[in-house]
Design a protein around this motif. Structure first.
Motif, PDB file in Angstrom:
ATOM      1  N   SER A  33     -69.897 -54.060  15.148  1.00  0.00           N
ATOM      2  CA  SER A  33     -68.443 -53.837  15.102  1.00  0.00           C
ATOM      3  C   SER A  33     -67.842 -53.565  16.475  1.00  0.00           C
ATOM      4  O   SER A  33     -66.651 -53.788  16.670  1.00  0.00           O
ATOM      5  CB  SER A  33     -68.106 -52.694  14.142  1.00  0.00           C
ATOM      6  N   VAL A  34     -68.626 -53.089  17.406  1.00  0.00           N
ATOM      7  CA  VAL A  34     -68.095 -52.798  18.740  1.00  0.00           C
ATOM      8  C   VAL A  34     -68.659 -53.728  19.817  1.00  0.00           C
ATOM      9  O   VAL A  34     -68.245 -53.652  20.964  1.00  0.00           O
ATOM     10  CB  VAL A  34     -68.339 -51.311  19.141  1.00  0.00           C
ATOM     11  N   ASP A  35     -69.587 -54.599  19.445  1.00  0.00           N
ATOM     12  CA  ASP A  35     -70.210 -55.512  20.406  1.00  0.00           C
ATOM     13  C   ASP A  35     -69.157 -56.415  21.049  1.00  0.00           C
ATOM     14  O   ASP A  35     -68.373 -57.070  20.370  1.00  0.00           O
ATOM     15  CB  ASP A  35     -71.281 -56.360  19.699  1.00  0.00           C
ATOM     16  N   GLY A  36     -69.121 -56.413  22.364  1.00  0.00           N
ATOM     17  CA  GLY A  36     -68.208 -57.276  23.107  1.00  0.00           C
ATOM     18  C   GLY A  36     -66.772 -56.792  23.154  1.00  0.00           C
ATOM     19  O   GLY A  36     -65.913 -57.457  23.729  1.00  0.00           O
ATOM     20  N   LYS A  37     -66.502 -55.654  22.562  1.00  0.00           N
ATOM     21  CA  LYS A  37     -65.134 -55.123  22.559  1.00  0.00           C
ATOM     22  C   LYS A  37     -64.940 -54.197  23.754  1.00  0.00           C
ATOM     23  O   LYS A  37     -65.883 -53.631  24.285  1.00  0.00           O
ATOM     24  CB  LYS A  37     -64.870 -54.381  21.256  1.00  0.00           C
ATOM     25  N   ASP A  38     -63.704 -54.050  24.132  1.00  0.00           N
ATOM     26  CA  ASP A  38     -63.356 -53.128  25.203  1.00  0.00           C
ATOM     27  C   ASP A  38     -63.544 -51.701  24.678  1.00  0.00           C
ATOM     28  O   ASP A  38     -62.868 -51.271  23.745  1.00  0.00           O
ATOM     29  CB  ASP A  38     -61.903 -53.364  25.626  1.00  0.00           C
ATOM     30  N   LEU A  39     -64.457 -50.963  25.276  1.00  0.00           N
ATOM     31  CA  LEU A  39     -64.784 -49.620  24.805  1.00  0.00           C
ATOM     32  C   LEU A  39     -63.659 -48.620  25.060  1.00  0.00           C
ATOM     33  O   LEU A  39     -63.695 -47.513  24.538  1.00  0.00           O
ATOM     34  CB  LEU A  39     -66.087 -49.136  25.447  1.00  0.00           C
ATOM     35  N   ALA A  40     -62.674 -49.013  25.817  1.00  0.00           N
ATOM     36  CA  ALA A  40     -61.540 -48.123  26.094  1.00  0.00           C
ATOM     37  C   ALA A  40     -60.466 -48.207  25.009  1.00  0.00           C
ATOM     38  O   ALA A  40     -59.566 -47.368  24.962  1.00  0.00           O
ATOM     39  CB  ALA A  40     -60.934 -48.454  27.448  1.00  0.00           C
ATOM     40  N   LEU A  41     -60.551 -49.201  24.118  1.00  0.00           N
ATOM     41  CA  LEU A  41     -59.564 -49.330  23.044  1.00  0.00           C
ATOM     42  C   LEU A  41     -59.641 -48.125  22.108  1.00  0.00           C
ATOM     43  O   LEU A  41     -60.733 -47.663  21.778  1.00  0.00           O
ATOM     44  CB  LEU A  41     -59.817 -50.603  22.228  1.00  0.00           C
ATOM     45  N   PRO A  42     -58.481 -47.611  21.685  1.00  0.00           N
ATOM     46  CA  PRO A  42     -58.473 -46.417  20.828  1.00  0.00           C
ATOM     47  C   PRO A  42     -59.300 -46.575  19.550  1.00  0.00           C
ATOM     48  O   PRO A  42     -60.040 -45.681  19.171  1.00  0.00           O
ATOM     49  CB  PRO A  42     -56.993 -46.203  20.498  1.00  0.00           C
ATOM     50  N   ARG A  43     -59.214 -47.733  18.872  1.00  0.00           N
ATOM     51  CA  ARG A  43     -59.960 -47.863  17.609  1.00  0.00           C
ATOM     52  C   ARG A  43     -61.464 -47.954  17.854  1.00  0.00           C
ATOM     53  O   ARG A  43     -62.250 -47.513  17.034  1.00  0.00           O
ATOM     54  CB  ARG A  43     -59.414 -49.013  16.774  1.00  0.00           C
ATOM     55  N   VAL A  44     -61.866 -48.492  18.987  1.00  0.00           N
ATOM     56  CA  VAL A  44     -63.291 -48.543  19.325  1.00  0.00           C
ATOM     57  C   VAL A  44     -63.783 -47.131  19.653  1.00  0.00           C
ATOM     58  O   VAL A  44     -64.860 -46.718  19.206  1.00  0.00           O
ATOM     59  CB  VAL A  44     -63.553 -49.517  20.500  1.00  0.00           C
ATOM     60  N   ARG A  45     -62.987 -46.369  20.383  1.00  0.00           N
ATOM     61  CA  ARG A  45     -63.351 -44.985  20.688  1.00  0.00           C
ATOM     62  C   ARG A  45     -63.447 -44.154  19.410  1.00  0.00           C
ATOM     63  O   ARG A  45     -64.346 -43.331  19.260  1.00  0.00           O
ATOM     64  CB  ARG A  45     -62.350 -44.356  21.661  1.00  0.00           C
ATOM     65  N   GLN A  46     -62.533 -44.379  18.467  1.00  0.00           N
ATOM     66  CA  GLN A  46     -62.588 -43.669  17.185  1.00  0.00           C
ATOM     67  C   GLN A  46     -63.867 -44.026  16.426  1.00  0.00           C
ATOM     68  O   GLN A  46     -64.505 -43.164  15.825  1.00  0.00           O
ATOM     69  CB  GLN A  46     -61.373 -44.003  16.324  1.00  0.00           C
ATOM     70  N   ARG A  47     -64.232 -45.285  16.458  1.00  0.00           N
ATOM     71  CA  ARG A  47     -65.459 -45.733  15.780  1.00  0.00           C
ATOM     72  C   ARG A  47     -66.677 -45.074  16.418  1.00  0.00           C
ATOM     73  O   ARG A  47     -67.604 -44.653  15.719  1.00  0.00           O
ATOM     74  CB  ARG A  47     -65.561 -47.261  15.841  1.00  0.00           C
ATOM     75  N   LEU A  48     -66.679 -44.967  17.721  1.00  0.00           N
ATOM     76  CA  LEU A  48     -67.776 -44.294  18.422  1.00  0.00           C
ATOM     77  C   LEU A  48     -67.865 -42.825  18.002  1.00  0.00           C
ATOM     78  O   LEU A  48     -68.956 -42.289  17.795  1.00  0.00           O
ATOM     79  CB  LEU A  48     -67.588 -44.389  19.939  1.00  0.00           C
TER      80      LEU A  48
END
Length: 185
Positions: A33-48
């Motif tokens: 779900s987070v592979d290749g995504k910008d880790l700075a995006l709010p929804r990616v940070r929430q997922r982390l």
């Protein structure tokens, strides 16, 4: 006592092992779900940030059973140790001793109230549960940030491929429990 602690550790390890297929799927789904995504995006940070809670949920029933198992095993052990000590003393002294063994409830209270290394048994198990979830989620986050593919993330956490299963991050919980059980005995 070391063998006894080893037996309790093995029973506890089997409970954690049962969670590994679900944990593997959780890690793979997370990594994909987070592979290749910008880790700075709010929804990616929430997922982390949600990952640790998800790991805790997957392992929760196993940790609950481990707490119950350890509680029962060590309450039984304290009674056996007192009875064994009393029998040894009575059998080796030529005088008649009128020894009284404390009631089981008093002996069991030792397991629930006597701290070792600053914590009681249930607190040590709870601490190991927290460390387990934190270690697994931190390893997943680090692997994702380093650009590892989802399967490599899962292997790092659960073993497989170049990572031997006994060196996997999830197996650290087994060794932590063993340390607690050896200290208790």
């Amino acid at each position: 006592l070391i063998r006894y602690a080893g037996g309790v550790r093995n029973a506890s390890a089997k409970l954690l092992e049962k969670t590994e297929p679900e944990l593997r799927q959780l890690i793979l789904d997370f990594a994909e779900s987070v592979d290749g995504k910008d880790l700075a995006l709010p929804r990616v940070r929430q997922r982390l940030q949600r990952l640790m809670d998800d790991v805790r949920k997957v392992r929760m029933s196993a940790w609950k059973e481990i707490g119950e198992l350890a509680d029962a095993e060590f309450k039984e052990l304290v009674q056996a140790e007192v009875a064994s000590g009393a029998a040894t003393i009575s059998g080796n002294i030529p005088a008649v001793l009128n020894m009284t063994i404390p009631p089981a409830s008093k002996l069991e209270a030792i397991v629930d109230t006597r701290p070792f290394e600053g914590r009681i048994l249930k607190d040590w198990i709870s601490r190991n549960q927290d460390l387990d979830a934190a270690r697994i989620s931190a390893t997943a986050k680090t692997a994702i940030m380093q650009g590892e593919p989802p399967t490599a993330v899962a292997r790092r956490i659960l073993g497989g491929g170049p990572v031997p299963k006994n060196k996997a991050v999830a197996r650290k919980a087994f060794r932590d429990l063993e340390s607690v059980y050896l200290t208790v005995t």
